[in-house]
Write an enzyme that holds these catalytic residues in place. Structure first.
Site, PDB file in Angstrom:
ATOM      1  N   PHE A 111       4.086  -8.102   2.109  1.00  0.00           N
ATOM      2  CA  PHE A 111       5.585  -8.331   2.384  1.00  0.00           C
ATOM      3  C   PHE A 111       5.874  -9.836   2.792  1.00  0.00           C
ATOM      4  CE2 PHE A 111       7.396  -8.208   6.422  1.00  0.00           C
ATOM      5  CZ  PHE A 111       6.306  -7.920   7.401  1.00  0.00           C
ATOM      6  N   LYS A 112       4.869 -10.148   3.564  1.00  0.00           N
ATOM      7  CA  LYS A 112       5.037 -11.774   4.174  1.00  0.00           C
ATOM      8  C   LYS A 112       5.822 -12.664   3.042  1.00  0.00           C
ATOM      9  CE  LYS A 112       2.809 -10.527   8.241  1.00  0.00           C
ATOM     10  NZ  LYS A 112       2.445  -9.163   7.821  1.00  0.00           N
ATOM     11  N   ASP A 113       5.215 -12.386   1.952  1.00  0.00           N
ATOM     12  CA  ASP A 113       5.958 -13.179   0.808  1.00  0.00           C
ATOM     13  C   ASP A 113       7.284 -13.285   0.946  1.00  0.00           C
ATOM     14  OD1 ASP A 113       3.793 -14.298  -0.085  1.00  0.00           O
ATOM     15  OD2 ASP A 113       3.295 -12.558  -1.431  1.00  0.00           O
ATOM     16  N   LEU A 116       8.079 -15.878   3.613  1.00  0.00           N
ATOM     17  CA  LEU A 116       7.314 -16.877   3.646  1.00  0.00           C
ATOM     18  C   LEU A 116       7.493 -17.849   2.305  1.00  0.00           C
ATOM     19  CD1 LEU A 116       4.409 -15.992   5.648  1.00  0.00           C
ATOM     20  CD2 LEU A 116       6.068 -18.043   6.070  1.00  0.00           C
ATOM     21  N   THR A 146       0.101 -13.102   6.877  1.00  0.00           N
ATOM     22  CA  THR A 146       0.898 -14.141   7.234  1.00  0.00           C
ATOM     23  C   THR A 146       0.213 -15.518   6.618  1.00  0.00           C
ATOM     24  OG1 THR A 146       2.207 -13.449   9.081  1.00  0.00           O
ATOM     25  CG2 THR A 146       1.979 -15.819   8.922  1.00  0.00           C
TER      26      THR A 146
END
Ligand code: PLP
Length: 496
Positions: A111-113, A116, A146
């Protein structure tokens, strides 16, 4: 309405959104928070007819008020494009009575995408707006996800360099392989002999050291942060909770105004804080459920009012949640003590000096919309297996922590409102743990496992894993966990 950002630890003058994105962390060590949380100016029904990118604009324009419409739309278009393997960007999948919000369809399958892939665009735009001519150095500590998402976002972006520290023995083998094969001359990946908290502490110390800052400035560099403390990460994360609500609305699962529950597998408290902000902006939420793994410092906090990091650090099958200091909780603390930086700073001082603080009863009262639970390693495996057996749906261990906690809390009185579970990673990213939970042979190589999982789940091997088959290792540096050793690596990479 213009929204400015203040530090959670001092009365320093507020700054604009673009300045807060550039700085990442306040000079006093505090986090930036919006002075006011704006409410949505379009109805949720209106938003339910829009695609993800347009919902993103409607949410982000309210918080990033010094960005023009053209700038913001360009950032959004550059982020949420064909890097995602589905046009929906975040599909909502119903399984066993809950709604899994699949946040893992981006370049690095976690989910960091979501944040980011847009942060580099926001940062470059912010630098231009503020006539910033120094090269931006992104300094980041990662518990695994991350790091790769930030590397993928910033690789090759002109005017930036990125340095990522990760705990050498604290990430999954796919996670490590994804990071150490990162391409791009502006990228640097370093393993430390320590855990995630060590990496995060070292990065914070380097980041806030005035002498280091001066040294960088002298050489034409300035630090910024891609960690979830950056408001430029938090704001894009609010979007998908608004979006989730509008999809349930569009599918007729709920009517406008109906409440939902949201369960978030939590580590650094960024993702669940975004859900909370979405609620403050107008999404009707009954409970925000904070789901922890065996490092259940947040569960203890929500049940007792005491935050105590003095405990054993446990490595689990959900490594991105192996965290004892949840940085973003500071923002919630600041809000529940009446937006008082004095009170918040005093608590954070106790945390850094004694590793523990206790909130007042009034503050605890303000947390009534939060519920908390935790899942042991066994619970996590059980949740993966049970959902697979029932629905043929395979989830990753982080998501399984949330699924397990949801099951437990339903029995303990959590309401029957439709429940959105944040599904934070693809099972392929943590395939070894997933296959173990499913009782499969885990002695295969990473890529053989991926093929086997693909057959079992009936899902194609994601491109992010497929590409590892031929990727070369480019980063091999490992250093000690002290600030000085980490700083030496930073200086070496920057040539200063
Ligand atoms: C980072 C991460 C989490 C934890 O999110 P926070 O915002 O740190 O609470 C959960 N699951 C996965 C897969 C992650 O990468």
């Amino acid at each position: 309405m213009e929204i400015l950002y203040r530090s959670t630890r001092s009365g320093a003058a507020p700054i604009t959104a673009s300045q807060a994105i550039l700085k990442g962390l306040s000079d006093d060590g505090g986090l930036f928070v919006p002075e006011k949380i704006p409410t949505l100016d379009r109805s949720l029904a209106d938003l339910s007819g829009m695609k993800y990118q347009d919902v993103a604009y409607e949410v982000m324009k309210l918080l990033l008020t010094d960005f023009t419409e053209e700038e913001l739309r360009a950032c959004i278009a550059g982020a949420y494009d064909s890097k995602f393997d589905t046009e929906e960007i975040v599909p909502v999948r119903k399984a066993d009575g809950a709604y899994y919000l699949e946040l893992f369809h981006g370049a690095t399958i976690a989910f960091k995408d979501m944040a980011l892939s847009i942060l580099p665009h926001l940062m470059i735009t912010a630098a231009r707006k503020n006539k910033e001519d120094k090269e931006i150095v992104i300094l980041t500590a990662t518990s695994g996800d991350t790091g790769k998402a930030a590397l993928a976002g910033f690789a090759g972006v002109p005017g930036t360099k990125i340095i990522v520290f990760y705990p050498k023995d604290g990430v999954s083998s796919i996670q490590e392989r994804q990071m150490v094969t990162q391409e791009g001359d502006n990228t640097c990946v370093i393993g430390i002999r320590g855990n995630f908290d060590d990496a995060q502490t070292g990065v914070k110390q380097i980041f806030t050291d005035p002498e280091v800052r001066a040294l960088l400035a002298e050489h034409g560099f300035q630090f910024s942060s891609a960690n979830s403390i950056n408001i430029g990460r938090l704001v894009p994360q609010i979007v998908y909770y608004v979006y989730a609500y509008t999809r349930l609305l569009a599918q007729g699962v709920i009517k406008e105004g109906d409440k939902i529950n949201i369960v978030v597998p939590t580590g650094n408290f960024g993702n669940i804080l975004a859900a909370y902000y979405a609620g403050l902006m107008g999404v009707p939420v009954e409970k925000y459920v904070c789901a922890s793994n065996s490092n259940k410092v947040l569960f203890d906090f929500f049940t007792t009012g005491e935050y105590d990091r003095n405990r054993e650090f446990i490595l689990t099958s959900s490594p991105s949640m192996d965290i004892l200091i949840s940085s973003n909780l500071e923002r919630l603390i600041y809000h529940i003590c009446g937006n008082s930086w004095e009170k918040n700073a005093a608590l954070m001082k106790e945390l850094s000096e004694k590793g523990v603080y206790r909130i007042t009863d009034d503050m605890k009262e303000a947390l009534s919309r939060f519920a908390a639970g935790y899942a042991t390693e066994e619970d996590t495996q059980d949740a993966i297996r049970a959902l697979y057996e029932k629905e043929g749906y395979v989830i990753d261990p982080h998501t399984a922590v949330a699924a397990s906690v949801y099951g437990k809390l339903r029995k303990e009185g959590l309401g029957a409102e439709p429940c959105v579970i944040a599904s934070t990673a693809s099972p392929f990213k943590f395939e070894k743990s997933v296959m173990k939970a499913l009782g499969e042979d885990t002695s295969l190589s990473d890529l053989e496992l991926a093929d086997r999982l693909s057959a079992i789940a009936g899902v194609k091997v994601p491109a992010a894993v497929e590409s590892l088959r031929s990727a070369k290792v480019r980063h091999t540096t490992v250093c000690g966990k002290s600030r000085d050793e980490m700083l030496a690596e930073v200086r070496k990479f920057l040539g200063i």
